[in-house]
Design an enzyme around this catalytic site. Structure first.
Site, PDB file in Angstrom:
ATOM      1  CG  ASP A 250       8.661 -22.340  62.891  1.00 45.02           C
ATOM      2  OD1 ASP A 250       9.555 -21.645  63.400  1.00 45.02           O
ATOM      3  OD2 ASP A 250       8.865 -23.096  61.931  1.00 45.02           O
ATOM      4  CB  ALA A 251       8.079 -20.911  68.522  1.00 38.38           C
TER       5      ALA A 251
END
Length: 191
Positions: free
Chosen positions: A41-42
């Site tokens: 994920d970011a």
């Protein structure tokens, strides 16, 4: 058939198409036709493998192949051995129970090998943080973050440091750096 290792920087999204507010994989990886074998994920950092070989992508990413992914999580608070044992046993997250995994504390000297994150995590003098390692064979959405929160220690920073025997420290990649690997190298156990 390229296999690319990327040290994915914090804030980068796992897609190649441009994003209005965040960097994407296309900002770091210039090899055409490759796609991530799994995702981060970011808000997570670290080792990400990319390839154009669909079968290899599946062998790296799919939990049924049981390829171990090793994460270092900087958690809020000071978990004890019983918290790590609860993580290792498998955690009921409501929508599923995680598979058993390996856990241990990360020594401060080892944690000092990590690069500085930009921006840094929020520092609070009254609340300690602890680095722990989780080695999992799954990789569901935000799994490690959900696991640590479920046992009372929210993750502040998450770094994937290894996939199989491939270790980001051995590669010597700074955030945003890539290197091409042999797709059928002995380290991957997937030849």
């Amino acid at each position: 058939m390229p296999l690319i290792a990327l040290n994915k920087p914090f804030g980068t999204i796992c897609q190649f198409s441009p994003h209005e507010t965040r960097p994407s994989l296309g900002d770091w990886v210039k090899t055409p036709g490759v796609y991530p074998a799994g995702r981060l994920d970011a808000d997570s950092e670290g080792l990400l493998l990319l390839t154009d070989d669909g079968a290899l992508q599946t062998r790296i990413a799919e939990p049924r192949h049981k390829l171990v992914k090793r994460y270092w999580a900087q958690v809020e608070g000071a978990p004890d051995a019983s918290a790590l044992a609860r993580l290792a046993k498998g955690v009921d997250l409501g929508d599923y129970v995680t598979r058993p995994c390996r856990t241990k504390f990360v020594e401060p000297e080892a944690a000092s090998l990590l690069w500085q994150r930009s921006p840094p995590i929020r520092f609070r003098a009254a609340i300690p943080t602890t680095w722990i390692e989780l080695s999992i064979t799954e990789g569901k959405n935000r799994q490690v973050r959900r696991m640590t929160a479920a046992v009372g220690y929210p993750t502040l920073r998450l770094v994937r440091v290894a996939i199989g025997a491939l270790d980001i420290f051995a590669l010597g990649l700074a955030p945003g750096e890539t290197t091409e690997l042999p797709p059928r190298a002995p380290w991957n156990g997937m030849a």
